[in-house]
Write an enzyme that holds these catalytic residues in place. Structure first.
Site, PDB file in Angstrom:
ATOM      1  NE  ARG A 132      16.664  -1.445  12.135  1.00 42.94           N
ATOM      2  CZ  ARG A 132      15.602  -0.678  11.912  1.00 42.94           C
ATOM      3  NH1 ARG A 132      14.697  -0.491  12.847  1.00 42.94           N
ATOM      4  NH2 ARG A 132      15.442  -0.082  10.750  1.00 42.94           N
ATOM      5  CD  GLU A 144      -2.497  -1.572   1.925  1.00 39.80           C
ATOM      6  OE1 GLU A 144      -2.297  -0.604   2.667  1.00 39.80           O
ATOM      7  OE2 GLU A 144      -1.573  -2.203   1.355  1.00 39.80           O
ATOM      8  NE  ARG A 172       0.863  -8.109  -7.502  1.00 43.03           N
ATOM      9  CZ  ARG A 172      -0.026  -9.101  -7.524  1.00 43.03           C
ATOM     10  NH1 ARG A 172      -0.301  -9.736  -8.649  1.00 43.03           N
ATOM     11  NH2 ARG A 172      -0.655  -9.445  -6.418  1.00 43.03           N
ATOM     12  CE1 TYR A 216       6.215   2.704  -4.360  1.00 41.42           C
ATOM     13  CE2 TYR A 216       8.468   3.143  -3.665  1.00 41.42           C
ATOM     14  CZ  TYR A 216       7.111   3.129  -3.405  1.00 41.42           C
ATOM     15  OH  TYR A 216       6.645   3.563  -2.187  1.00 41.42           O
ATOM     16  CG  ASP A 269       9.791   5.702  -1.111  1.00 43.39           C
ATOM     17  OD1 ASP A 269       8.626   5.262  -1.055  1.00 43.39           O
ATOM     18  OD2 ASP A 269      10.777   5.078  -0.672  1.00 43.39           O
ATOM     19  NE  ARG A 279      19.366  -4.947   1.519  1.00 49.19           N
ATOM     20  CZ  ARG A 279      18.981  -4.353   2.623  1.00 49.19           C
ATOM     21  NH1 ARG A 279      19.202  -4.916   3.805  1.00 49.19           N
ATOM     22  NH2 ARG A 279      18.388  -3.184   2.594  1.00 49.19           N
ATOM     23  NE  ARG A 308       0.154  -2.187   4.071  1.00 47.71           N
ATOM     24  CZ  ARG A 308       0.901  -1.108   3.951  1.00 47.71           C
ATOM     25  NH1 ARG A 308       2.037  -1.023   4.621  1.00 47.71           N
ATOM     26  NH2 ARG A 308       0.530  -0.101   3.193  1.00 47.71           N
TER      27      ARG A 308
HETATM   28  C1  LIG Z   1       0.314   1.808  -2.156  1.00 47.54           C
HETATM   29  C2  LIG Z   1       1.428   2.832  -2.165  1.00 47.54           C
HETATM   30  C3  LIG Z   1       1.959   3.292  -0.972  1.00 47.54           C
HETATM   31  C4  LIG Z   1       2.971   4.246  -0.969  1.00 47.54           C
HETATM   32  N1  LIG Z   1       3.505   4.649   0.227  1.00 47.54           N
HETATM   33  C5  LIG Z   1       4.505   5.541   0.235  1.00 47.54           C
HETATM   34  C6  LIG Z   1       5.121   5.927   1.471  1.00 47.54           C
HETATM   35  O1  LIG Z   1       4.746   5.457   2.555  1.00 47.54           O
HETATM   36  N2  LIG Z   1       6.125   6.841   1.429  1.00 47.54           N
HETATM   37  C7  LIG Z   1       6.579   7.381   0.246  1.00 47.54           C
HETATM   38  O2  LIG Z   1       7.505   8.203   0.277  1.00 47.54           O
HETATM   39  N3  LIG Z   1       6.006   7.035  -0.934  1.00 47.54           N
HETATM   40  C8  LIG Z   1       4.989   6.129  -0.968  1.00 47.54           C
HETATM   41  N4  LIG Z   1       4.414   5.785  -2.171  1.00 47.54           N
HETATM   42  C9  LIG Z   1       4.836   6.490  -3.402  1.00 47.54           C
HETATM   43  C10 LIG Z   1       3.978   7.760  -3.689  1.00 47.54           C
HETATM   44  O3  LIG Z   1       2.635   7.381  -3.856  1.00 47.54           O
HETATM   45  C11 LIG Z   1       4.512   8.460  -4.954  1.00 47.54           C
HETATM   46  O4  LIG Z   1       5.824   8.902  -4.711  1.00 47.54           O
HETATM   47  C12 LIG Z   1       3.708   9.691  -5.423  1.00 47.54           C
HETATM   48  O5  LIG Z   1       2.334   9.476  -5.389  1.00 47.54           O
HETATM   49  C13 LIG Z   1       4.104  10.032  -6.843  1.00 47.54           C
HETATM   50  O6  LIG Z   1       3.511  11.246  -7.269  1.00 47.54           O
HETATM   51  P1  LIG Z   1       3.264  11.503  -8.826  1.00 47.54           P
HETATM   52  O7  LIG Z   1       2.865  12.928  -8.956  1.00 47.54           O
HETATM   53  O8  LIG Z   1       4.412  11.008  -9.625  1.00 47.54           O
HETATM   54  O9  LIG Z   1       2.047  10.518  -9.223  1.00 47.54           O
HETATM   55  P2  LIG Z   1       0.504  10.538  -8.869  1.00 47.54           P
HETATM   56  O10 LIG Z   1       0.287  10.896  -7.449  1.00 47.54           O
HETATM   57  O11 LIG Z   1      -0.057   9.264  -9.368  1.00 47.54           O
HETATM   58  O12 LIG Z   1      -0.076  11.749  -9.758  1.00 47.54           O
HETATM   59  C14 LIG Z   1      -0.332  11.620 -11.133  1.00 47.54           C
HETATM   60  C15 LIG Z   1      -1.646  12.335 -11.412  1.00 47.54           C
HETATM   61  O13 LIG Z   1      -1.859  12.390 -12.833  1.00 47.54           O
HETATM   62  C16 LIG Z   1      -3.233  12.272 -13.063  1.00 47.54           C
HETATM   63  N5  LIG Z   1      -3.453  11.833 -14.454  1.00 47.54           N
HETATM   64  C17 LIG Z   1      -3.049  10.675 -15.013  1.00 47.54           C
HETATM   65  N6  LIG Z   1      -3.442  10.636 -16.306  1.00 47.54           N
HETATM   66  C18 LIG Z   1      -4.088  11.794 -16.544  1.00 47.54           C
HETATM   67  C19 LIG Z   1      -4.740  12.323 -17.693  1.00 47.54           C
HETATM   68  N7  LIG Z   1      -4.811  11.655 -18.859  1.00 47.54           N
HETATM   69  N8  LIG Z   1      -5.329  13.547 -17.590  1.00 47.54           N
HETATM   70  C20 LIG Z   1      -5.307  14.240 -16.427  1.00 47.54           C
HETATM   71  N9  LIG Z   1      -4.685  13.778 -15.310  1.00 47.54           N
HETATM   72  C21 LIG Z   1      -4.097  12.570 -15.372  1.00 47.54           C
HETATM   73  C22 LIG Z   1      -3.692  11.240 -12.051  1.00 47.54           C
HETATM   74  O14 LIG Z   1      -5.088  11.323 -11.831  1.00 47.54           O
HETATM   75  C23 LIG Z   1      -2.869  11.611 -10.838  1.00 47.54           C
HETATM   76  O15 LIG Z   1      -3.574  12.472  -9.968  1.00 47.54           O
HETATM   77  C24 LIG Z   1       3.449   4.772  -2.206  1.00 47.54           C
HETATM   78  C25 LIG Z   1       2.929   4.301  -3.405  1.00 47.54           C
HETATM   79  C26 LIG Z   1       1.942   3.319  -3.394  1.00 47.54           C
HETATM   80  C27 LIG Z   1       1.456   2.788  -4.700  1.00 47.54           C
END
Ligand SMILES: Cc1cc2nc3c(=O)[nH]c(=O)nc-3n(C[C@H](O)[C@H](O)[C@H](O)COP(=O)(O)OP(=O)(O)OC[C@H]3O[C@@H](n4cnc5c(N)ncnc54)[C@H](O)[C@@H]3O)c2cc1C
Length: 367
Positions: free
Chosen positions: A176, A300, A249, A348, A350, A172, A280
């Site tokens: 709005r 981007e 991606r 994915y 948020d 979809r 963007r």
């Molecule tokens: C382009 C983009 C835009 C986004 N925009 C939004 C938004 O507008 N609003 C929203 O709510 N969410 C958004 N998100 C989602 C958001 O980024 C995630 O929810 C969040 O970053 C997830 O946190 P995390 O701790 O799971 O992962 P991460 O932030 O990736 O943390 C994982 C960490 O583990 C570390 N790591 C990995 N492997 C190792 C290793 N072997 N040894 C030591 N350290 C390691 C990495 O370096 C990293 O720092 C977006 C995501 C993307 C990709």
């Protein structure tokens, strides 16, 4: 007795929430990250006094009041509302598709007129069984919106023309029929004053953090330090890619400081034509209503991902879903390790969902 109760791999949002909760419960935690900074992908760094979102624009939004209250302990949020605009060869349209968009596109004024226009275009296209993404989009919103706002942008995002993309990608398209440019339907929305890094710093207050440490490179040594591991890195990397690599991606950012105080008048501008190579431009200062004399923008580019690139979006197709299911079995059977977060669960998420899940895992684990 080991030195720590938990070794937390990854100082991103998941790791920081878990560490905060574990510390509160009296546990001894060590957080490590292979990067040279905390906060994972929500990291913001100051450039010319502007908080730059290094790994892509992040807007906090949630319907979950408990999560909103939780993050509000660590930061005060501003009133930023995400209202991107689309630039199609210099014509500006409001997003998501709403009455402002339809008024600009067709000169219609009322919702009834807008609905009639869309219905007319859908009928003219006469598509009953969409065979590809182009036909699917036209059958949902008509030709004009598809041509100007969907076709070029989606093609750039996927690196292929819409006629070569499967219809199921868009089930979809949000339409709005009010004059409301707020992109999210969430009850709570904003950007933490001072940026996300400061917020994560507060979460990690009093927790030992070591940066530039790659867990997988020193696993044996590091495992000796703690009773349990919370791993938020890529699940396939943990198992040495032994079943194959999960696909992502990727996104590439070109960031530039400009000698002007206001470049595009909005934080997010989508370039929806096929000719502009980027998808963007983010102008970071507008997330925090910045008044600095200069500005910082990031173009981007959507990019194919190959091993070694920054993984951004998991590919939710059958092949990768099946491969992850196999890794999940290995992860579930791994003693003393909790796999979490967007990379650990190949999902994915948020930010609000990551917090929700990390809190619920911590609650069970620490009970
Ligand atoms: C382009 C983009 C835009 C986004 N925009 C939004 C938004 O507008 N609003 C929203 O709510 N969410 C958004 N998100 C989602 C958001 O980024 C995630 O929810 C969040 O970053 C997830 O946190 P995390 O701790 O799971 O992962 P991460 O932030 O990736 O943390 C994982 C960490 O583990 C570390 N790591 C990995 N492997 C190792 C290793 N072997 N040894 C030591 N350290 C390691 C990495 O370096 C990293 O720092 C977006 C995501 C993307 C990709």
């Amino acid at each position: 007795m080991k030195q720590y109760d938990y070794l937390i791999v990854g100082a991103g949002l998941y790791g920081a929430v878990f560490a905060h909760e574990a510390k509160k419960a009296g546990k001894r935690c060590l957080v490590i990250d292979k990067r040279d900074h905390i906060a994972g992908n929500i990291y913001t760094e100051p450039v010319e006094g502007i908080n730059v979102h290094r790994y892509g624009a992040h807007i906090f939004h949630t319907n979950n009041k408990a999560v909103w209250q939780y993050v509000s302990q660590f930061a005060e949020f501003n009133r930023y509302t995400n209202s991107p605009v689309a630039n199609y060869h210099g014509e500006i349209y409001n997003m998501p598709f709403n009455m402002n968009t339809f008024n600009k596109m067709w000169g219609v004024v009322t919702p009834a007129e807008a609905k009639a226009k869309i219905e007319q275009q859908k009928a003219e296209a006469g598509i009953t069984e969409p065979k590809n993404l182009e036909e699917q989009a036209i059958s949902l919103v008509g030709t004009d919106i598809y041509e100007k706002l969907v076709k070029g942008y989606t093609g750039k995002q996927w690196g292929r023309p819409c006629t070569e993309l499967p219809a199921f990608i868009i089930k979809r398209l949000p339409v709005r029929f009010t004059y409301d440019n707020n992109y999210f339907n969430a009850l709570y929305q904003g950007i933490p004053n001072g940026g996300y890094t400061a917020m994560v710093e507060k979460m990690l207050d009093g927790v030992e953090v070591r940066l530039n440490v790659d867990y997988l490179a020193e696993k044996e040594q590091l495992d000796k330090l703690a009773d349990k591991v919370v791993y938020t890195g890529p699940v396939d990397a943990y198992f040495g890619y032994k079943l194959g690599a999960l696909q992502y991606r990727s996104v590439r950012f070109e960031t530039e400081v400009l000698d002007t105080d206001n470049y595009q008048g909005n934080a997010v501008v989508n370039y929806t034509d096929a000719e502009t190579p980027y998808t963007r431009i983010i102008e970071h200062k507008h997330f925090e209503f910045g008044t600095q004399p200069k500005t910082v923008i990031s173009r981007e580019y959507s990019a194919e991902w190959k091993k070694g690139d920054e993984p951004y979006y998991p590919v939710n197709d059958e092949k990768n879903g099946a491969l992850y299911a196999e890794y999940k079995k290995l992860a579930d059977a791994e003693p003393g390790v909790i796999f979490g977060g967007r990379l650990g669960e190949y999902k994915y998420y948020d930010m609000d969902k990551v917090i929700e899940v990390a809190l619920s895992v911590a609650e069970k684990e620490l009970a």
